[in-house]
Scaffold this active site. Sequence first.
Site, mmCIF file in Angstrom:
data_model
loop_
_atom_site.group_PDB
_atom_site.id
_atom_site.type_symbol
_atom_site.label_atom_id
_atom_site.label_comp_id
_atom_site.label_asym_id
_atom_site.label_seq_id
_atom_site.Cartn_x
_atom_site.Cartn_y
_atom_site.Cartn_z
ATOM 1 N N ARG A 23 2.216 -6.874 9.377
ATOM 2 C CA ARG A 23 1.750 -5.761 10.106
ATOM 3 C C ARG A 23 2.099 -5.581 11.547
ATOM 4 O O ARG A 23 2.100 -4.471 11.917
ATOM 5 C CB ARG A 23 0.022 -5.917 9.999
ATOM 6 C CG ARG A 23 -0.646 -5.631 8.427
ATOM 7 C CD ARG A 23 -1.883 -6.323 8.501
ATOM 8 N NE ARG A 23 -2.367 -5.820 7.129
ATOM 9 C CZ ARG A 23 -3.717 -6.260 6.795
ATOM 10 N NH1 ARG A 23 -4.322 -7.137 7.456
ATOM 11 N NH2 ARG A 23 -4.178 -5.804 5.739
ATOM 12 N N TYR A 63 -12.159 -2.817 -3.792
ATOM 13 C CA TYR A 63 -12.922 -2.643 -2.386
ATOM 14 C C TYR A 63 -14.438 -2.671 -2.733
ATOM 15 O O TYR A 63 -15.090 -1.921 -1.860
ATOM 16 C CB TYR A 63 -12.533 -1.781 -1.532
ATOM 17 C CG TYR A 63 -11.019 -1.771 -0.880
ATOM 18 C CD1 TYR A 63 -10.792 -3.191 -0.141
ATOM 19 C CD2 TYR A 63 -10.079 -0.932 -1.001
ATOM 20 C CE1 TYR A 63 -9.312 -3.160 0.393
ATOM 21 C CE2 TYR A 63 -8.763 -1.139 -0.351
ATOM 22 C CZ TYR A 63 -8.700 -2.056 0.464
ATOM 23 O OH TYR A 63 -7.436 -2.596 1.048
ATOM 24 N N ASN A 92 -2.118 -0.008 7.160
ATOM 25 C CA ASN A 92 -1.510 -1.442 7.458
ATOM 26 C C ASN A 92 -0.710 -2.134 6.520
ATOM 27 O O ASN A 92 -0.517 -3.490 6.407
ATOM 28 C CB ASN A 92 -2.696 -2.472 7.785
ATOM 29 C CG ASN A 92 -3.794 -2.717 6.870
ATOM 30 O OD1 ASN A 92 -3.615 -2.159 5.876
ATOM 31 N ND2 ASN A 92 -4.972 -3.333 7.199
ATOM 32 N N THR A 108 -6.139 -7.434 10.427
ATOM 33 C CA THR A 108 -6.163 -5.904 9.806
ATOM 34 C C THR A 108 -5.448 -4.948 10.690
ATOM 35 O O THR A 108 -5.144 -3.984 10.166
ATOM 36 C CB THR A 108 -7.780 -5.723 9.640
ATOM 37 O OG1 THR A 108 -8.367 -6.711 8.802
ATOM 38 C CG2 THR A 108 -7.967 -4.547 9.107
ATOM 39 N N LYS A 158 0.680 -1.091 0.058
ATOM 40 C CA LYS A 158 0.078 -0.155 -0.014
ATOM 41 C C LYS A 158 0.756 1.181 0.059
ATOM 42 O O LYS A 158 2.113 1.213 0.044
ATOM 43 C CB LYS A 158 -1.052 -0.010 1.169
ATOM 44 C CG LYS A 158 -1.942 -0.952 1.221
ATOM 45 C CD LYS A 158 -3.005 -0.997 2.480
ATOM 46 C CE LYS A 158 -3.993 -2.304 2.349
ATOM 47 N NZ LYS A 158 -4.753 -2.182 3.456
ATOM 48 N N GLU A 194 -9.481 -10.744 -7.828
ATOM 49 C CA GLU A 194 -8.320 -9.601 -7.865
ATOM 50 C C GLU A 194 -7.284 -9.891 -8.681
ATOM 51 O O GLU A 194 -6.554 -8.898 -9.196
ATOM 52 C CB GLU A 194 -7.713 -9.544 -6.232
ATOM 53 C CG GLU A 194 -8.993 -9.219 -5.328
ATOM 54 C CD GLU A 194 -8.601 -9.121 -3.928
ATOM 55 O OE1 GLU A 194 -7.377 -9.578 -3.697
ATOM 56 O OE2 GLU A 194 -9.592 -8.614 -3.078
ATOM 57 N N HIS A 211 -2.120 -5.458 1.449
ATOM 58 C CA HIS A 211 -3.392 -6.065 1.150
ATOM 59 C C HIS A 211 -2.986 -7.501 0.809
ATOM 60 O O HIS A 211 -2.028 -7.611 -0.015
ATOM 61 C CB HIS A 211 -4.335 -5.289 0.218
ATOM 62 C CG HIS A 211 -5.266 -6.419 -0.359
ATOM 63 N ND1 HIS A 211 -6.419 -6.224 0.332
ATOM 64 C CD2 HIS A 211 -5.433 -7.042 -1.575
ATOM 65 C CE1 HIS A 211 -7.197 -6.949 -0.479
ATOM 66 N NE2 HIS A 211 -6.612 -7.459 -1.230
HETATM 67 P P1 TYD Z 1 -10.822 -5.655 5.410
HETATM 68 O O1 TYD Z 1 -10.982 -6.563 3.925
HETATM 69 O O2 TYD Z 1 -11.664 -6.197 6.529
HETATM 70 O O3 TYD Z 1 -9.322 -6.224 6.244
HETATM 71 P P2 TYD Z 1 -8.106 -6.748 5.308
HETATM 72 O O4 TYD Z 1 -7.350 -5.880 4.652
HETATM 73 O O5 TYD Z 1 -7.171 -7.454 6.625
HETATM 74 O O6 TYD Z 1 -8.481 -8.136 4.483
HETATM 75 O O7 TYD Z 1 -10.647 -4.150 5.361
HETATM 76 C C1 TYD Z 1 -9.841 -3.510 4.155
HETATM 77 C C2 TYD Z 1 -9.245 -2.577 4.605
HETATM 78 O O8 TYD Z 1 -10.284 -1.401 5.103
HETATM 79 C C3 TYD Z 1 -8.206 -2.719 5.712
HETATM 80 O O9 TYD Z 1 -7.171 -3.172 5.354
HETATM 81 C C4 TYD Z 1 -8.418 -1.273 6.295
HETATM 82 C C5 TYD Z 1 -9.508 -0.706 6.099
HETATM 83 N N1 TYD Z 1 -10.763 -0.719 7.430
HETATM 84 C C6 TYD Z 1 -10.373 0.369 8.158
HETATM 85 O O10 TYD Z 1 -9.806 1.416 7.710
HETATM 86 N N2 TYD Z 1 -11.268 0.248 9.170
HETATM 87 C C7 TYD Z 1 -11.955 -0.633 9.580
HETATM 88 O O11 TYD Z 1 -12.606 -0.524 10.709
HETATM 89 C C8 TYD Z 1 -11.839 -1.834 8.593
HETATM 90 C C9 TYD Z 1 -12.644 -2.987 9.189
HETATM 91 C C10 TYD Z 1 -11.129 -1.713 7.718
#
Ligand code: TYD
Length: 164
Positions: free
Chosen positions: A108, A52, A128, A97, A12, A142, A131
Amino acid sequence: MAAIERTLVLLKPDAVARGLTGRLVQRFEDVGLKIVGIKMKQMDADLTRRHYFDLEERFGKGVYDATATYMQQGPVVALLLEGVEAVANVRRMIGPTFPGQAAPGTIRGDFAHMSKAYAEATGKAIANLVHASGSVDEAKYESELWFGADEQFDYPGLAERYVF
Ligand code: TYD
């Protein structure tokens, strides 16, 4: 039989801007995952929405908007990685996450520490770093979204001989 899978990883904008690209790619190569696609790209509103596509539905407009702004802050590096149960293995490597909940040893957990509470209190996105596709179905969607057929490679690597 356990499957050889392909999975999508995005480094990212925070990872790229912090100069972590090489170190993060190294982690995936170190475990024997094979790079079968790689490129740098600036996301726009359309690609962010397609990538997303269910985030707003799952967590609301606030989370979507914060994430969309963050993902377009600078270029990302997209990787297509191949290996044994690559989807689950890469998820294990990146950790959960919210970096504050991610164990040391995960990407992370090693390179960030922000909590969910802090993100919510400030309206900030969770920076974080990475992805990774969450399921085999998501990986298929994807991979096709990010890499054309001519950008996905098949080549013999030594991983097949020693790792899978
Ligand atoms: P998600 O797909 O739930 O997590 P991951 O990346 O671990 O698969 O969410 C996508 C992204 O959305 C996540 O990396 C960071 C952002 N996000 C927030 O900013 N706040 C939140 O409360 C959540 C659940 C996600």
